[in-house]
Design a protein around this motif. Structure first.
Motif, PDB file in Angstrom:
ATOM      1  N   GLY A 304       0.814  -1.206   0.000  1.00 52.28           N
ATOM      2  CA  GLY A 304       0.000   0.000   0.000  1.00 52.28           C
ATOM      3  C   GLY A 304       0.845   1.253   0.000  1.00 52.28           C
ATOM      4  O   GLY A 304       0.514   2.241  -0.671  1.00 52.28           O
ATOM      5  N   GLU A 305       1.956   1.231   0.729  1.00 52.25           N
ATOM      6  CA  GLU A 305       2.852   2.389   0.762  1.00 52.25           C
ATOM      7  C   GLU A 305       3.486   2.629  -0.600  1.00 52.25           C
ATOM      8  O   GLU A 305       3.599   3.770  -1.064  1.00 52.25           O
ATOM      9  N   LEU A 311       1.488   6.665  -6.984  1.00 45.06           N
ATOM     10  CA  LEU A 311       0.433   7.594  -7.379  1.00 45.06           C
ATOM     11  C   LEU A 311       0.763   9.043  -7.041  1.00 45.06           C
ATOM     12  O   LEU A 311       0.372   9.963  -7.771  1.00 45.06           O
ATOM     13  N   ASP A 312       1.485   9.265  -5.955  1.00 44.21           N
ATOM     14  CA  ASP A 312       1.692  10.625  -5.463  1.00 44.21           C
ATOM     15  C   ASP A 312       2.864  11.345  -6.116  1.00 44.21           C
ATOM     16  O   ASP A 312       2.860  12.573  -6.216  1.00 44.21           O
ATOM     17  N   ILE A 328       7.655  -3.654  -6.192  1.00 42.31           N
ATOM     18  CA  ILE A 328       7.130  -4.495  -5.113  1.00 42.31           C
ATOM     19  C   ILE A 328       7.881  -5.813  -5.026  1.00 42.31           C
ATOM     20  O   ILE A 328       8.293  -6.252  -3.945  1.00 42.31           O
ATOM     21  N   TYR A 329       8.105  -6.443  -6.178  1.00 42.93           N
ATOM     22  CA  TYR A 329       8.806  -7.726  -6.159  1.00 42.93           C
ATOM     23  C   TYR A 329      10.215  -7.576  -5.597  1.00 42.93           C
ATOM     24  O   TYR A 329      10.639  -8.341  -4.716  1.00 42.93           O
ATOM     25  N   ALA A 346      12.779   1.472  -4.636  1.00 39.20           N
ATOM     26  CA  ALA A 346      11.441   1.715  -5.178  1.00 39.20           C
ATOM     27  C   ALA A 346      11.415   2.998  -5.998  1.00 39.20           C
ATOM     28  O   ALA A 346      10.856   3.044  -7.102  1.00 39.20           O
ATOM     29  N   GLU A 347      12.012   4.061  -5.475  1.00 40.59           N
ATOM     30  CA  GLU A 347      12.044   5.327  -6.208  1.00 40.59           C
ATOM     31  C   GLU A 347      12.855   5.189  -7.493  1.00 40.59           C
ATOM     32  O   GLU A 347      12.515   5.782  -8.523  1.00 40.59           O
ATOM     33  N   LEU A 348      13.925   4.400  -7.455  1.00 47.43           N
ATOM     34  CA  LEU A 348      14.751   4.199  -8.645  1.00 47.43           C
ATOM     35  C   LEU A 348      13.963   3.490  -9.743  1.00 47.43           C
ATOM     36  O   LEU A 348      14.017   3.871 -10.917  1.00 47.43           O
TER      37      LEU A 348
END
Length: 363
Positions: A304-305, A311-312, A328-329, A346-348
């Motif tokens: 969820g995070e 999305l944000d 996610i994986y 995640a950001e990358l």
């Protein structure tokens, strides 16, 4: 039904988008008179849903796709009217997945896939004829039986001409199946400028002709040919004509405009990338759950995070849902217990696809 709203499902829907297979295709009424086709004889049994569909749908049954009501209305309108769907949207917005979701839910078997590139022609989608292999086999037969008289004539029939003919994905979709096949024409906007116009007759008439078979039709009316399913089907008189018009999903990333004659023969469905609203969050949550399952509150919270981060960040940037799945994986399997590394990776992985165009430097 998995949607972002709680409104009841209209009873006229054939495709519900819920992910659970059902026999709704049997409730489809007769086509409009101008879209009624009479192909015969009946084609072979349809192969089961392929591994590509399973992969795209996450390998789990009962997981639908979050559709807006107007999107479901257009999809079902195309089923009723026997018209192709032209599906546009950003990469990763779920355009191709729609074809697999329809085939899975309505029990229509393997999706026939026709990926389009700049060199693709209409003939590639309809059929191929291996004249060279046929000539080589003929010459070998002459050598084996040198005493047999042979007249050099390209139109001379052979009992096995069907061994050298193979229907493409569009050609197979137009066989006279009792239930419609699902055909995915992927990335039509990558095609040569002529292909969209060349498609018009086959999509409007629901048929095509095989010149190599028409030349011998008077002497050999029925010929078995190979199909895109690696099965055999009978072609009568060199003419292939559908009985149930296929469910055609044509996708486009919006890289070009299409001619008006093609547009008026299609229903246009636009699938925007998920945004930070109820529908966008529901769509991504459903997709993530389908691929990764519900493995406890902690994993769900982490997913969820990442969905919120996806999305944000940088509103208006171009992103694909595949990037979220990758993030996610990797963060679950590689660095699940190291929060700073999870966030950085995640950001990358979720940087905008148009990062360089917006002045953020190259990827």
């Amino acid at each position: 039904m998995t949607t972002a709203t709680d409104t009841p499902e209209p009873d006229w829907y054939i495709y519900r988008g819920a992910g659970e297979p059902h026999d709704g295709i049997g409730r489809l009424p007769a086509p409009p008179p101008w879209r009624d086709f009479d192909g015969e004889p009946g084609a072979t049994v349809v192969p089961p849903l392929g591994t590509e569909s399973t992969r795209r749908l996450g390998g789990r049954s009962g997981r639908g796709i979050a559709w807006r009501p107007e999107q479901l209305e257009l999809i079902n309108a195309a089923l009723y009217l026997r018209r192709p769907l032209l599906v546009t949207g950003d990469p990763g917005s779920g355009k191709s997945t729609l074809a697999h979701a329809i085939a899975h839910e309505l029990g229509l078997g393997r999706v026939l896939q026709w990926p389009i590139v700049s060199r693709t022609t209409l003939r590639d989608g309809l059929y191929t004829y291996d004249a060279i292999a046929r000539l080589q086999d003929t010459q070998m037969a002459k050598v084996r039986d040198a005493s047999q008289a042979w007249e050099e004539n390209d139109d001379q029939p052979t009992e096995d001409i069907g061994d050298y003919l193979r229907l493409g994905p569009l050609g197979t979709a137009l066989l006279p199946y009792g239930r419609p096949r699902v055909l995915l024409v992927d990335e039509l906007d990558k095609s040569d400028i002529d292909l969209p116009n060349d498609l018009l007759n086959a999509l409007e008439e629901g048929e095509f002709r095989i010149a190599e078979l028409q030349r011998i039709a008077g002497r050999q009316a029925d010929v078995e040919v190979l199909t895109d399913d690696d099965e055999r089907a009978v072609v009568r008189g060199g003419r292939v004509r559908c009985k149930a018009f296929p469910i055609v999903v044509m996708t486009s990333n919006g890289e070009r405009d299409f001619p008006a004659p093609l547009l008026r023969r299609c229903l246009h469905l636009d699938l925007p990338s998920p945004r930070d609203d109820a529908w966008g969050r529901s769509r991504l949550d459903t997709m993530v759950t389908a691929h990764f399952g519900e493995e406890g509150a902690e994993v769900a919270a982490r997913n969820g995070e990442l969905i919120r981060t996806f999305l944000d960040s940088a509103p208006g940037s171009l992103r694909a849902a595949d990037q979220l799945l990758n993030a996610i994986y990797l963060t679950q399997e590689a660095v699940r217990d190291r929060e700073p590394d999870r966030q950085r990776l995640a950001e990358l992985l979720m940087r905008p696809l148009d990062h360089g165009e917006r002045g953020g430097g190259p990827l």
